[in-house]
Scaffold this active site. Sequence first.
Site, PDB file in Angstrom:
ATOM      1  N   LYS A 172      64.553  28.398  93.899  1.00 19.79           N
ATOM      2  CA  LYS A 172      62.840  27.800  93.164  1.00 19.79           C
ATOM      3  C   LYS A 172      62.471  28.018  91.695  1.00 19.79           C
ATOM      4  CE  LYS A 172      59.101  30.408  94.711  1.00 19.79           C
ATOM      5  NZ  LYS A 172      58.640  30.502  93.520  1.00 19.79           N
ATOM      6  N   ASN A 173      63.102  29.577  91.897  1.00 16.17           N
ATOM      7  CA  ASN A 173      62.551  29.987  90.311  1.00 16.17           C
ATOM      8  C   ASN A 173      63.693  29.971  89.602  1.00 16.17           C
ATOM      9  OD1 ASN A 173      60.451  31.283  91.869  1.00 16.17           O
ATOM     10  ND2 ASN A 173      60.691  33.029  91.663  1.00 16.17           N
ATOM     11  N   ARG A 198      55.864  26.236  99.859  1.00 15.85           N
ATOM     12  CA  ARG A 198      56.050  26.134  97.875  1.00 15.85           C
ATOM     13  C   ARG A 198      57.426  26.564  98.491  1.00 15.85           C
ATOM     14  NH1 ARG A 198      52.629  30.568  95.653  1.00 15.85           N
ATOM     15  NH2 ARG A 198      54.166  29.583  94.355  1.00 15.85           N
ATOM     16  N   ASP A 229      60.223  40.052  95.321  1.00 14.72           N
ATOM     17  CA  ASP A 229      59.928  38.975  95.668  1.00 14.72           C
ATOM     18  C   ASP A 229      61.007  39.705  97.417  1.00 14.72           C
ATOM     19  OD1 ASP A 229      59.086  37.911  94.315  1.00 14.72           O
ATOM     20  OD2 ASP A 229      60.693  37.052  93.409  1.00 14.72           O
ATOM     21  N   CYS A 256      45.783  35.214  91.407  1.00 16.15           N
ATOM     22  CA  CYS A 256      46.605  34.430  92.658  1.00 16.15           C
ATOM     23  C   CYS A 256      46.800  35.036  93.696  1.00 16.15           C
ATOM     24  CB  CYS A 256      47.976  33.483  92.301  1.00 16.15           C
ATOM     25  SG  CYS A 256      49.355  34.816  91.962  1.00 16.15           S
ATOM     26  N   ARG A 264      51.467  28.226  89.138  1.00 12.07           N
ATOM     27  CA  ARG A 264      51.399  29.085  88.783  1.00 12.07           C
ATOM     28  C   ARG A 264      52.627  28.727  87.240  1.00 12.07           C
ATOM     29  NH1 ARG A 264      48.702  33.912  86.318  1.00 12.07           N
ATOM     30  NH2 ARG A 264      50.353  34.081  85.669  1.00 12.07           N
ATOM     31  N   ILE A 271      49.174  36.330  80.850  1.00 14.16           N
ATOM     32  CA  ILE A 271      49.670  36.002  80.021  1.00 14.16           C
ATOM     33  C   ILE A 271      49.688  36.415  79.062  1.00 14.16           C
ATOM     34  CG2 ILE A 271      50.546  34.105  81.701  1.00 14.16           C
ATOM     35  CD1 ILE A 271      48.786  32.291  79.850  1.00 14.16           C
ATOM     36  N   ASP A 272      48.945  37.343  78.943  1.00 14.10           N
ATOM     37  CA  ASP A 272      49.072  38.378  77.282  1.00 14.10           C
ATOM     38  C   ASP A 272      50.905  37.750  76.536  1.00 14.10           C
ATOM     39  OD1 ASP A 272      49.730  39.891  79.345  1.00 14.10           O
ATOM     40  OD2 ASP A 272      49.079  41.085  78.071  1.00 14.10           O
ATOM     41  N   ARG A 285      47.767  38.608  87.098  1.00 11.86           N
ATOM     42  CA  ARG A 285      49.321  37.735  86.565  1.00 11.86           C
ATOM     43  C   ARG A 285      48.971  36.908  85.366  1.00 11.86           C
ATOM     44  NH1 ARG A 285      52.201  34.326  91.171  1.00 11.86           N
ATOM     45  NH2 ARG A 285      53.666  35.043  89.309  1.00 11.86           N
TER      46      ARG A 285
END
Length: 427
Positions: A22-23, A400, A308, A117, A93, A124-125, A122
């Site tokens: 998936k990732n 998902r 994960d 989430c 996301r 995103i800086d 989470r």
Amino acid sequence: MDIIRVFGGHDLAGCVHVSGAKNSALKLMAATLLAPGVTTLENVPNISDVHVMGKVLKRMGATIEVRDEHTLVIDTSAVASWEAPYELVAKMRASTAVMGPLLGRFGKAKIAMPGGCNLGARKIDMHILGLEALGVSFDTDHGYIYASAENGLTGTTVTLEFASVGATENLIMAAVRAAGTTVIDNAAREPEIVDLANMLNEMGAKIEGAGTPVVTIEGVDELHPVAHRVIGDRIEAGTFIVAGALAAAEEGVEVAGFTPHHLGMVLKKLELMGVPIERIEDGVRVHRAQSLRPVDIQTLPFPGFPTDMQAQVMVLSALAHGSSVITENIFENRFMFASELQRMGANIRIESHHAIVHGVDHFSGAQVVSPDLRGGAALVVAGLVAEGETDVSAIHHIDRGYERFCDKLIGLGARVERVSVPDPTDD
Ligand code: EPU
């Protein structure tokens, strides 16, 4: 609503083939934006996150043909929009992975701010700081991030404060089209990043060092479309390995279609717990652990223990003879499934980002709620060895990231079914 009902106590045997990662697939789909034309991705998992990324690309003007369920033929020639809308980013996301490619192709991107989430805030800086160093300016308005590189992207050295997977990927995908050389220091090293860099290099990019902490990217003027095969999903594999460790029949369970080296730390920890694992050609054969030993684990970026796999291994440790300490260092909110596992009889105490797990001798089937993707899969796996029936709800989380999860478990001999039940909270 759909639930997964698991009837515990059935042995598993045979072979399960994992789907594409998936990732990896999500980022490879985003990367097709960088090469106008027709890119073919093989071994793409048929899961809902991939469907969302498909919608993101289509909204921008791409066309996608699905061949043989797992091959996506993505034509990005007519892409003329650089916006990832709120309704899709809110669903997933990882849609923010289009930011780097859009900046690389158009020099601009409009992305809905992702918000938090169920794994935590989470932020995103790091994506933003890194892209700013490449010459991107950012503005936020009405819940959207407007990114633009009016004078083009210029290579530089970016040191990431933390080896973030998403920031490393967004930076690589922008830097392939920057003028000059970009160096990403303290880059994430996950196998999915290597897969992304491999495809971009096949497209004509010049990326060196992917899979190490220092990635060097020499910008090029254009990228061309290719055909690429997505690597096997190491986390799906790890989930079935844990199922085998708990419930395999005498001959064991074969988990195929992935590279065992991508799960190195997980396999090591499982072996320390007493799980017999043999490496085979494209996967492993796992046997049931006769007696599970406790283990201490801390999640870390690759090659450390993956966050994960934390929930699935906690299920094993909850049945071990003794106490384990599991420390979650990546996400602030990834122990939610532990309280569901407690409803099945586990003895777990959470102290900040540590879980102290005292092994019990069995689980008892219960109604539990899937709090997130991996926690949901872990609850189904726990149900395989629980006494009686376990009903796992909120299984859209599992959909998902796990393709045909129930069918694959049934193929191994589990008694699992997906059933529609009335929502008990409805009048
Ligand atoms: N972080 C920041 N600022 C940033 C970026 C990250 O503070 O700019 C923090 C995050 O909040 C988090 C930590 O750093 O606490 C790690 O985040 P990272 O960027 O590494 O993760 P990600 O790219 O958001 C990907 C996977 C996750 C996986 C993590 C870690 C995808 C689509 N997602 O997320 O996968 O857990 O890397 O390996 O690739 C899953 O598949 O279930 C899943 C959650």
